[in-house]
Design a protein around this motif. Structure first.
Motif, PDB file in Angstrom:
ATOM      1  N   TYR A 188      55.618  -1.657  82.189  1.00 17.37           N
ATOM      2  CA  TYR A 188      56.806  -1.157  82.899  1.00 17.37           C
ATOM      3  C   TYR A 188      56.808   0.357  82.761  1.00 17.37           C
ATOM      4  CZ  TYR A 188      61.498   0.409  83.857  1.00 17.37           C
ATOM      5  OH  TYR A 188      62.569   1.119  84.356  1.00 17.37           O
ATOM      6  N   GLU A 189      56.623   1.034  83.891  1.00 17.21           N
ATOM      7  CA  GLU A 189      56.561   2.486  83.885  1.00 17.21           C
ATOM      8  C   GLU A 189      57.527   3.042  84.926  1.00 17.21           C
ATOM      9  OE1 GLU A 189      52.701   3.961  81.985  1.00 17.21           O
ATOM     10  OE2 GLU A 189      52.391   3.888  84.125  1.00 17.21           O
ATOM     11  N   PRO A 190      58.753   3.393  84.490  1.00 13.64           N
ATOM     12  CA  PRO A 190      59.662   4.018  85.451  1.00 13.64           C
ATOM     13  C   PRO A 190      59.046   5.338  85.929  1.00 13.64           C
ATOM     14  CG  PRO A 190      60.566   4.110  83.203  1.00 13.64           C
ATOM     15  CD  PRO A 190      59.310   3.311  83.137  1.00 13.64           C
ATOM     16  N   ILE A 195      57.348   9.336  84.018  1.00 15.10           N
ATOM     17  CA  ILE A 195      55.915   9.567  83.805  1.00 15.10           C
ATOM     18  C   ILE A 195      55.585  11.047  83.923  1.00 15.10           C
ATOM     19  CG2 ILE A 195      53.591   9.065  84.656  1.00 15.10           C
ATOM     20  CD1 ILE A 195      54.562   6.358  85.465  1.00 15.10           C
ATOM     21  N   GLY A 196      55.108  11.595  82.829  1.00 15.82           N
ATOM     22  CA  GLY A 196      54.683  12.995  82.803  1.00 15.82           C
ATOM     23  C   GLY A 196      55.828  13.976  82.958  1.00 15.82           C
ATOM     24  N   THR A 197      57.063  13.517  82.843  1.00 17.88           N
ATOM     25  CA  THR A 197      58.216  14.393  83.073  1.00 17.88           C
ATOM     26  C   THR A 197      58.880  14.825  81.778  1.00 17.88           C
ATOM     27  OG1 THR A 197      59.659  12.456  83.166  1.00 17.88           O
ATOM     28  CG2 THR A 197      58.781  13.251  85.265  1.00 17.88           C
ATOM     29  N   GLY A 208      55.877   5.982  79.923  1.00 18.55           N
ATOM     30  CA  GLY A 208      56.695   7.067  80.470  1.00 18.55           C
ATOM     31  C   GLY A 208      57.083   8.017  79.360  1.00 18.55           C
ATOM     32  N   SER A 209      56.282   9.102  79.226  1.00 20.87           N
ATOM     33  CA  SER A 209      56.562  10.143  78.222  1.00 20.87           C
ATOM     34  C   SER A 209      56.716   9.595  76.800  1.00 20.87           C
ATOM     35  CB  SER A 209      57.794  10.958  78.628  1.00 20.87           C
ATOM     36  OG  SER A 209      57.554  11.617  79.855  1.00 20.87           O
ATOM     37  N   VAL A 210      55.883   8.619  76.466  1.00 21.87           N
ATOM     38  CA  VAL A 210      55.882   8.110  75.087  1.00 21.87           C
ATOM     39  C   VAL A 210      55.235   9.160  74.190  1.00 21.87           C
ATOM     40  CG1 VAL A 210      54.849   6.386  73.535  1.00 21.87           C
ATOM     41  CG2 VAL A 210      55.868   5.658  75.697  1.00 21.87           C
TER      42      VAL A 210
HETATM   43  C1  PEP Z   1      50.905   7.112  82.282  1.00 25.24           C
HETATM   44  O1  PEP Z   1      50.015   7.843  82.682  1.00 25.24           O
HETATM   45  O2  PEP Z   1      50.850   5.896  82.465  1.00 25.24           O
HETATM   46  C2  PEP Z   1      52.035   7.725  81.556  1.00 25.24           C
HETATM   47  C3  PEP Z   1      52.997   6.953  81.130  1.00 25.24           C
HETATM   48  O3  PEP Z   1      52.000   9.095  81.387  1.00 25.24           O
HETATM   49  P1  PEP Z   1      52.890   9.956  80.367  1.00 25.24           P
HETATM   50  O4  PEP Z   1      52.845   9.267  79.029  1.00 25.24           O
HETATM   51  O5  PEP Z   1      52.258  11.299  80.335  1.00 25.24           O
HETATM   52  O6  PEP Z   1      54.291   9.977  80.914  1.00 25.24           O
END
Ligand code: PEP
Length: 259
Positions: free
Chosen positions: A168-170, A174-176, A214-216
């Motif tokens: 699950y990737e809102p 992501i990258g924000t 997502g920005s983990v």
């Molecule tokens: C991703 O590339 O799937 C991702 C979650 O990137 P980030 O951890 O940089 O947000």
């Protein structure tokens, strides 16, 4: 009990030398981790797959690719097939990442074909689903998740879905630098699991691993992994450095594997 899984998506970063260096560094960090406790996956660019495979051979780290094409071979310039990824040493493959949906016209239909091709050749798909900011703000999160899960998995048997990992990737996270709150992540993960109950059955749904992405980073992995329906993470930016990725693995492991 679902085995936790944390994967690093290296996106379009690292040439061969730095990729080998990163993989070597991670191997050194993780050598004491029991392979039975967690699945650790590295997903470098295609050009580095074989070299990274060599570095992590006989270790507790598995290799994944970032995409796959659904045909086995043919006149499909630029594409890479599932048998080719197997040949390069891959166990996993990311399918339907939001960057592929956004920039490369990936649809639920192409995601479905790719999942079937991956499974047919013994690759384990990490299937990405998740809503954009506009969709969340329009209260469409659950509709989007239903579409991604229902259409992405259409035609798959329960036995096949059991081999899939869902991420699950809102898209807005992501990258924000913005992370979903642990409550938002849990709500979405529970919703996805309930969809699996509806489309398949309770036993299957209880066994499917759902990662959050997502920005983990090291600072938020524990709170996210502490949620009951979060089984791991798909990590982009923070997986590109030995320190941050190894810290994420160690903290995530501490939350899920209490010894
Ligand atoms: C991703 O590339 O799937 C991702 C979650 O990137 P980030 O951890 O940089 O947000």
């Amino acid at each position: 009990m679902r085995k936790p899984i944390i994967a690093g998506n290296w996106k379009m970063y690292k040439t061969i030398g730095p990729a080998i260096e990163l993989a070597n560094g991670l191997k050194r960090e993780f050598y004491k981790i029991e392979p039975a406790d967690i699945d650790i996956v590295l997903c470098p660019v295609y050009t580095c797959l074989s070299e990274v495979a060599e570095v992590i051979a006989n270790s507790n780290i598995a290799l994944g690719a970032q995409d796959v094409y659904w045909q086995d071979e043919g006149a499909f310039t630029g594409e890479v097939s599932a048998p080719m990824l197997k040949d390069a040493g891959c166990t996993y493959v990311i399918i339907g990442h939001s960057e592929r949906r956004q920039f490369f016209a990936e649809t639920n239909d192409t995601v479905n074909k790719k999942i079937k091709a991956a499974l047919k050749h013994g690759l384990l798909p990490i299937v990405c689903v998740g809503e954009s900011l506009a969709e969340r703000e329009a209260n469409k999160t659950f509709d989007v998740l239903t579409g991604h899960v229902q259409n992405g998995l259409v035609g798959l048997t329960a036995e096949e879905v059991a081999r899939i990992v869902i991420a699950y990737e809102p898209v807005w996270a992501i990258g924000t630098g913005k992370t979903a709150t642990s409550a938002q992540a849990q709500e979405a993960h529970k919703y996805i699991r309930d969809l699996l109950v509806k489309f398949y059955n309770k036993e299957l749904a209880a066994g499917v691993r759902i990662q959050y992405g997502g920005s983990v980073k090291p600072e938020n992995i524990e709170e996210i992994m502490a949620q009951p329906d979060v089984d791991g993470a798909l990590v982009g930016g923070a997986s590109l450095k030995i320190e941050s990725f190894s810290e994420i693995i160690k903290r995530g492991l501490k939350v899920k594997v209490k010894k």
